[in-house]
Design a protein around this motif. Structure first.
Motif, PDB file in Angstrom:
ATOM      1  N   GLN A 111      71.188  52.052  80.066  1.00 22.66           N
ATOM      2  CA  GLN A 111      71.866  50.810  79.698  1.00 22.66           C
ATOM      3  C   GLN A 111      73.290  51.076  79.246  1.00 22.66           C
ATOM      4  OE1 GLN A 111      70.476  47.599  80.103  1.00 22.66           O
ATOM      5  NE2 GLN A 111      72.669  47.216  79.958  1.00 22.66           N
ATOM      6  N   ALA A 159      75.341  51.644  82.324  1.00 20.32           N
ATOM      7  CA  ALA A 159      75.594  50.361  82.993  1.00 20.32           C
ATOM      8  C   ALA A 159      76.667  49.571  82.257  1.00 20.32           C
ATOM      9  CB  ALA A 159      74.303  49.550  83.083  1.00 20.32           C
ATOM     10  N   ASP A 160      76.579  49.526  80.935  1.00 20.97           N
ATOM     11  CA  ASP A 160      77.564  48.786  80.139  1.00 20.97           C
ATOM     12  C   ASP A 160      78.959  49.391  80.265  1.00 20.97           C
ATOM     13  OD1 ASP A 160      75.477  47.158  79.324  1.00 20.97           O
ATOM     14  OD2 ASP A 160      75.294  48.079  77.333  1.00 20.97           O
ATOM     15  N   SER A 171      80.072  47.474  90.954  1.00 24.84           N
ATOM     16  CA  SER A 171      79.088  46.482  90.514  1.00 24.84           C
ATOM     17  C   SER A 171      77.687  46.855  91.020  1.00 24.84           C
ATOM     18  CB  SER A 171      79.480  45.079  90.951  1.00 24.84           C
ATOM     19  OG  SER A 171      79.651  45.013  92.342  1.00 24.84           O
ATOM     20  N   VAL A 194      76.460  49.468  88.597  1.00 29.10           N
ATOM     21  CA  VAL A 194      76.093  48.812  87.339  1.00 29.10           C
ATOM     22  C   VAL A 194      74.694  48.212  87.473  1.00 29.10           C
ATOM     23  CG1 VAL A 194      76.614  46.871  85.808  1.00 29.10           C
ATOM     24  CG2 VAL A 194      78.457  48.362  86.595  1.00 29.10           C
ATOM     25  N   GLN A 214      72.306  49.068  89.521  1.00 29.92           N
ATOM     26  CA  GLN A 214      71.290  50.106  89.663  1.00 29.92           C
ATOM     27  C   GLN A 214      70.935  50.732  88.314  1.00 29.92           C
ATOM     28  OE1 GLN A 214      69.559  50.634  92.591  1.00 29.92           O
ATOM     29  NE2 GLN A 214      70.729  48.774  92.977  1.00 29.92           N
ATOM     30  N   PHE A 215      71.936  50.997  87.480  1.00 27.99           N
ATOM     31  CA  PHE A 215      71.656  51.558  86.164  1.00 27.99           C
ATOM     32  C   PHE A 215      70.964  50.542  85.260  1.00 27.99           C
ATOM     33  CE2 PHE A 215      74.633  54.939  87.360  1.00 27.99           C
ATOM     34  CZ  PHE A 215      73.900  56.038  86.954  1.00 27.99           C
ATOM     35  N   ALA A 216      71.287  49.271  85.415  1.00 30.51           N
ATOM     36  CA  ALA A 216      70.602  48.230  84.643  1.00 30.51           C
ATOM     37  C   ALA A 216      69.129  48.164  85.056  1.00 30.51           C
ATOM     38  CB  ALA A 216      71.281  46.883  84.842  1.00 30.51           C
TER      39      ALA A 216
END
Length: 71
Positions: free
Chosen positions: A22, A25-26, A48, A51, A53-55
């Motif tokens: 997270q 992603a942030d 994006s 982002v 994918q990590f979220a």
């Protein structure tokens, strides 16, 4: 330009993995906001997309109670 991101989590508890994913992603979302879409073009990959994918990775490792807080 080649971009390589390696995330290795071997024996971390799931909550730690979720927190790490997270944060990535942030941080990437903040980077994308500051630099705009031009950086995606230069890197050859959509920031994006990374982002998102990590979220998803973070969501997969969250405990059920923690998941509800983030929805």
């Amino acid at each position: 330009m080649n971009l390589s991101i390696t995330l290795t989590v071997t024996s971390s508890p799931p909550s730690s993995t979720a927190h790490l994913a997270q944060r990535i992603a942030d941080d990437m979302a903040q980077l994308h906001q500051r630099l705009g879409d031009g950086v995606s073009d230069e890197l050859g990959i959509s920031i994006s997309y990374l982002v998102a994918q990590f979220a998803l990775l973070a969501a997969a490792y969250r405990a059920p109670a923690e998941r509800e807080k983030h929805q």
